[in-house]
Motif scaffolding. Structure first.
Motif, PDB file in Angstrom:
ATOM      1  N   UNK A 134      20.513  11.878  74.093  1.00 60.81           N
ATOM      2  CA  UNK A 134      19.420  10.912  74.042  1.00 60.81           C
ATOM      3  C   UNK A 134      18.895  10.652  75.450  1.00 60.81           C
ATOM      4  N   UNK A 135      17.721  10.072  75.526  1.00 56.38           N
ATOM      5  CA  UNK A 135      17.175   9.683  76.819  1.00 56.38           C
ATOM      6  C   UNK A 135      15.981  10.480  77.277  1.00 56.38           C
ATOM      7  N   UNK A 136      15.615  11.537  76.541  1.00 56.12           N
ATOM      8  CA  UNK A 136      14.422  12.301  76.917  1.00 56.12           C
ATOM      9  C   UNK A 136      14.539  12.885  78.316  1.00 56.12           C
ATOM     10  N   UNK A 137      13.606  12.521  79.188  1.00 56.37           N
ATOM     11  CA  UNK A 137      13.594  13.052  80.549  1.00 56.37           C
ATOM     12  C   UNK A 137      14.633  12.400  81.455  1.00 56.37           C
ATOM     13  N   UNK A 138      15.243  11.308  80.978  1.00 57.18           N
ATOM     14  CA  UNK A 138      16.255  10.604  81.771  1.00 57.18           C
ATOM     15  C   UNK A 138      17.545  10.478  80.970  1.00 57.18           C
ATOM     16  N   UNK A 139      18.167  11.603  80.606  1.00 59.26           N
ATOM     17  CA  UNK A 139      19.380  11.538  79.783  1.00 59.26           C
ATOM     18  C   UNK A 139      20.548  10.926  80.544  1.00 59.26           C
ATOM     19  N   UNK A 140      21.464  10.336  79.789  1.00 57.64           N
ATOM     20  CA  UNK A 140      22.664   9.735  80.359  1.00 57.64           C
ATOM     21  C   UNK A 140      23.891  10.436  79.793  1.00 57.64           C
ATOM     22  N   UNK A 141      24.955  10.474  80.582  1.00 58.74           N
ATOM     23  CA  UNK A 141      26.211  11.036  80.100  1.00 58.74           C
ATOM     24  C   UNK A 141      26.742  10.172  78.970  1.00 58.74           C
ATOM     25  N   UNK A 151      25.044  23.460  85.103  1.00 57.87           N
ATOM     26  CA  UNK A 151      23.661  23.905  85.283  1.00 57.87           C
ATOM     27  C   UNK A 151      22.736  23.005  84.474  1.00 57.87           C
ATOM     28  N   UNK A 152      21.677  22.519  85.115  1.00 61.97           N
ATOM     29  CA  UNK A 152      20.616  21.778  84.421  1.00 61.97           C
ATOM     30  C   UNK A 152      19.323  22.564  84.556  1.00 61.97           C
ATOM     31  N   UNK A 153      18.636  22.717  83.441  1.00 62.35           N
ATOM     32  CA  UNK A 153      17.397  23.501  83.373  1.00 62.35           C
ATOM     33  C   UNK A 153      16.210  22.564  83.210  1.00 62.35           C
ATOM     34  N   UNK A 169      17.030  12.571  90.801  1.00 62.86           N
ATOM     35  CA  UNK A 169      18.212  11.776  91.124  1.00 62.86           C
ATOM     36  C   UNK A 169      19.079  11.549  89.891  1.00 62.86           C
ATOM     37  N   UNK A 170      18.455  11.388  88.734  1.00 61.62           N
ATOM     38  CA  UNK A 170      19.215  11.237  87.499  1.00 61.62           C
ATOM     39  C   UNK A 170      19.956  12.536  87.161  1.00 61.62           C
ATOM     40  N   UNK A 171      19.295  13.683  87.404  1.00 61.60           N
ATOM     41  CA  UNK A 171      19.947  14.976  87.186  1.00 61.60           C
ATOM     42  C   UNK A 171      21.167  15.116  88.103  1.00 61.60           C
ATOM     43  N   UNK A 172      21.052  14.628  89.337  1.00 63.32           N
ATOM     44  CA  UNK A 172      22.179  14.700  90.267  1.00 63.32           C
ATOM     45  C   UNK A 172      23.404  13.976  89.713  1.00 63.32           C
ATOM     46  N   UNK A 173      23.171  12.888  89.003  1.00 59.20           N
ATOM     47  CA  UNK A 173      24.284  12.145  88.390  1.00 59.20           C
ATOM     48  C   UNK A 173      24.933  12.931  87.250  1.00 59.20           C
ATOM     49  N   UNK A 174      24.167  13.850  86.642  1.00 55.05           N
ATOM     50  CA  UNK A 174      24.681  14.631  85.516  1.00 55.05           C
ATOM     51  C   UNK A 174      25.392  15.912  85.956  1.00 55.05           C
ATOM     52  N   UNK A 177      29.657  18.501  91.386  1.00 54.69           N
ATOM     53  CA  UNK A 177      29.412  18.476  92.832  1.00 54.69           C
ATOM     54  C   UNK A 177      28.654  19.705  93.318  1.00 54.69           C
ATOM     55  N   UNK A 178      29.012  20.872  92.817  1.00 56.95           N
ATOM     56  CA  UNK A 178      28.325  22.095  93.236  1.00 56.95           C
ATOM     57  C   UNK A 178      27.474  22.663  92.101  1.00 56.95           C
ATOM     58  N   UNK A 179      26.975  21.762  91.240  1.00 61.11           N
ATOM     59  CA  UNK A 179      26.173  22.190  90.107  1.00 61.11           C
ATOM     60  C   UNK A 179      24.811  22.723  90.523  1.00 61.11           C
TER      61      UNK A 179
END
Length: 312
Positions: A134-141, A151-153, A169-174, A177-179
């Protein structure tokens, strides 16, 4: 005219560097384009209304179909290469469309997740057995996820938003560390745009709100705590250029009636002809050197200091 209301409907600072030194681009007023004098980003300083966005995105057609086997083959090759580079076991595709790209990662053994903000696209992905976040463009764990993503696409998404720093920045949280982060987006510095100017098809407010080029995207991702693996451009939209130059009426008719079919036919003909196949490879080699291709493709890795995002 209500001048105060006009100001409220505008972005008065750059969405990347927050500079208020903006230059209106002459000839591009229809799409409200400005260039930031500090970081050189080109974007629409007009804030779309909810009604404008609904009109665009509710008209999107989402289905299970990929038009050609060549497209499927290309998606498989890209997924294989990204999987090897990132050693991905868990992959997230944000704004995934019909999930076709992510299906290729599933075939190579990855655990795959998607987000979408369109119900019909969600239904298509669920029918393929792809897990939804859920969350669309701003998904949460979610609580049932024990680990972050390798990997995030983000394909053909980052041009649609006017808050790219929040998204990244939200992707960085998902990410681990070396993703890795894989992005595709139209290239404002492309030959297509240089020829067609304001009539380039990728300039289309309120759908495309930021028009990136290799330099602005690279600078932006670095300030967000990422290091470059590669950034390149490829492809030229020959049919769109022909349409613009108004040289071949049969091409114009096909483009106007069914542009996707025209592109598919062109793709098949190019790959069936040895001459055009080699010409395509030569052209893509030149585009790689000059960064003038219509598609901008980037792979970045969250740096060791990726949690220490540079504030601008």
């Amino acid at each position: 005219m209500n001048h105060k209301k006009d100001i409220e409907n505008n972005h008065n600072t750059c969405p990347v560097c927050e500079s208020d030194q903006l230059k209106v681009l002459k000839g591009y007023e229809k799409d409200h384009l400005v260039r930031c004098k500090q970081c050189k980003l080109v974007f629409s300083n007009r804030k779309p209304t909810r009604a404008e966005l609904d009109k665009i995105y509710n008209a999107y057609i989402r289905d299970n179909n990929i038009k050609t086997e060549l497209t499927l083959k290309k998606l498989r090759l890209i997924a294989d290469n990204l999987g090897k580079v990132s050693k991905a076991k868990r992959v997230l595709d944000i704004g995934c469309g019909n999930g076709a790209f992510l299906t290729m990662f599933k075939k190579i053994g990855c655990e795959v997740y998607v987000t979408e903000f369109n119900k019909s696209a969600e239904d298509v992905c669920r029918s393929k057995g792809i897990k939804m976040l859920s969350g669309g463009l701003m998904p949460q764990m979610e609580s049932n996820l024990s680990d972050k993503f390798d990997l995030v696409i983000l394909t053909e998404v980052i041009e649609h938003v006017n808050n790219p720093r929040d998204i990244i920045n939200n992707i960085s949280d998902l990410l681990k560390k070396n993703g890795y982060l894989y992005i595709t987006t139209p290239n404002y510095f492309s030959i297509d745009r240089l020829i067609m100017g304001p009539q380039w098809g990728m300039i289309c407010y309120p759908e495309h709100l930021i028009l990136w080029n290799p330099k602005t995207l690279d600078q932006f991702l670095r300030t967000c705590g990422y290091e470059k693996i590669f950034i390149r451009t490829e492809n030229i939209s020959f049919f769109r250029i022909v349409q613009y130059l108004n040289k071949k009426k049969y091409s114009l008719k096909l483009l106007n009636n069914d542009p996707e079919k025209a592109a598919a036919i062109a793709q098949i003909k190019v790959n069936q002809s040895k001459f055009f196949f080699y010409m395509k490879n030569i052209i893509n080699s030149l585009l790689l050197i000059t960064n003038k291709g219509s598609s901008l493709i980037a792979l970045y890795r969250k740096s060791k200091n990726g949690d220490n995002v540079v504030q601008v």
